[in-house]
Design a protein around this motif. Structure first.
Motif, PDB file in Angstrom:
ATOM      1  N   CYS A 231      -6.343  -1.111  -0.188  1.00 48.51           N
ATOM      2  CA  CYS A 231      -6.103  -1.774   0.747  1.00 48.51           C
ATOM      3  C   CYS A 231      -6.849  -2.379   2.318  1.00 48.51           C
ATOM      4  CB  CYS A 231      -4.628  -0.570   1.910  1.00 48.51           C
ATOM      5  SG  CYS A 231      -3.502  -1.370   2.863  1.00 48.51           S
TER       6      CYS A 231
ATOM      7  N   HIS B 229      -1.098  -8.366   0.196  1.00 51.45           N
ATOM      8  CA  HIS B 229      -3.263  -7.968   0.054  1.00 51.45           C
ATOM      9  C   HIS B 229      -3.133  -9.036  -1.084  1.00 51.45           C
ATOM     10  CE1 HIS B 229      -1.956  -3.765   0.214  1.00 51.45           C
ATOM     11  NE2 HIS B 229      -3.052  -3.427   1.047  1.00 51.45           N
TER      12      HIS B 229
ATOM     13  N   LEU C  56      -4.867   1.043  -4.563  1.00 47.66           N
ATOM     14  CA  LEU C  56      -3.127   0.509  -4.673  1.00 47.66           C
ATOM     15  C   LEU C  56      -2.908   1.038  -6.022  1.00 47.66           C
ATOM     16  CD1 LEU C  56      -4.342  -3.667  -2.678  1.00 47.66           C
ATOM     17  CD2 LEU C  56      -3.075  -1.166  -2.171  1.00 47.66           C
TER      18      LEU C  56
ATOM     19  N   CYS D  19       0.987  -1.174   0.013  1.00 51.55           N
ATOM     20  CA  CYS D  19      -0.256  -0.067   0.245  1.00 51.55           C
ATOM     21  C   CYS D  19       0.987   0.987  -0.502  1.00 51.55           C
ATOM     22  CB  CYS D  19      -1.134  -0.065   1.109  1.00 51.55           C
ATOM     23  SG  CYS D  19      -2.089   1.478   1.480  1.00 51.55           S
TER      24      CYS D  19
ATOM     25  N   LYS E 274       1.610  -1.681   4.024  1.00 47.75           N
ATOM     26  CA  LYS E 274       0.928  -3.018   4.270  1.00 47.75           C
ATOM     27  C   LYS E 274       0.821  -4.129   3.154  1.00 47.75           C
ATOM     28  CE  LYS E 274      -0.710  -2.815   8.983  1.00 47.75           C
ATOM     29  NZ  LYS E 274       0.106  -3.748  10.012  1.00 47.75           N
TER      30      LYS E 274
END
Length: 272
Positions: A264, A257, A271, A249, A254
């Protein structure tokens, strides 16, 4: 005819290359960094060999500065390529990247014999670069998630092991006594931990038949409990086995995914 597809900005393109490995450029970037990390660790090891360092100190120093500059550029690019730089700067990998880069620069300010001890300690911080390898191992994210999910069960298991060691150590103190090396309960607990973990230093050993019988039982118990934390983590790893990619992200950094995810899962940002 205008192009209906919006082209990514240079920051988005840079983010894709640096933080993701699904593109040709991203894979090349990761390979170059992997080689640099391994080379830097090799330089640190060779520098600790006095005979080699005395013969090739200048060469080692030049190589270290080249790698340090490369990592400095990488650090700056990682900071400017995300929307919230503080998310990276104060993250685990951000701190590791900083600690693995700054020692060479700090060493410039420690000149003279009085700073040699501090200089050596600062330069040894470069070994933190080995932790940079974790981000390039695909299974590491899955392992981290499994450890995080099983931390409560592992904590209970460790608490149980501590209780067992305290009880067995106390029993062995009463059975063997000071004349056989079990001078006090803490020392006896230390022996129980060493024996239960199958390390067996041999500095303390039971002499009585009953003590040897209990020691044998502890050794067998040690082999049996090794599989418990492994089973806990393995169970959690099967739960986290989902179809994910290396997409990161651009806002909160983070990862993991799901494939084809648009937003995200942590902050809801779009994204790239």
């Amino acid at each position: 005819m205008s192009d209906s597809i919006k082209k990514p900005s240079w920051k988005e393109r840079l983010h894709e290359i640096i933080y993701e490995a699904d593109t040709k450029e991203g894979k090349l970037f990761d390979v170059i960094l992997l080689i640099a990390i391994l080379a830097s660790i090799l330089l640190v090891m060779l520098e600790s060999v006095k005979s080699f360092d005395n013969a090739h100190h200048s060469l080692l120093n030049i190589g270290e500065w080249i790698i340090t500059i490369l990592f400095s550029i990488e650090y700056i690019l990682r900071v400017i390529s995300i929307k919230k730089p503080s998310k990276y700067i104060f993250s685990f990998y951000g701190i590791i990247d900083f600690l693995s880069t700054v020692p060479m620069y700090l060493s410039l300010f420690f000149i003279g014999s009085q700073g040699l001890v501090a200089l050596r300690a600062l330069r040894l911080l470069r070994v933190f670069r080995i932790l940079k390898l974790a981000r390039y191992i695909g299974a590491s994210n899955k392992l981290m998630l499994a450890l995080k999910a099983s931390r409560a069960k592992i904590a209970v298991f460790l608490f149980f092991v501590v209780i067992v060691c305290i009880i067995l150590g106390t029993i062995m103190y009463m059975i063997e006594g000071e004349e056989n090396g079990f001078t006090n309960i803490p020392v006896s607990i230390y022996w129980a931990i060493v024996t239960l973990t199958t390390v067996g230093f041999g500095d303390i050993a039971p002499q009585t038949p009953l003590g040897q019988l209990i020691a044998s039982a502890i050794m067998i118990l040690g082999y049996s409990i090794i599989a418990i934390p492994t089973g806990i983590v393995s169970s959690e790893m099967t739960k986290t086995d989902v179809d994910t990619n290396t997409q990161s992200c651009p806002s909160c950094l983070k990862e993991t995914h799901k494939t084809n995810a648009t937003f995200c899962y942590n902050c809801g940002s779009i994204l790239n």
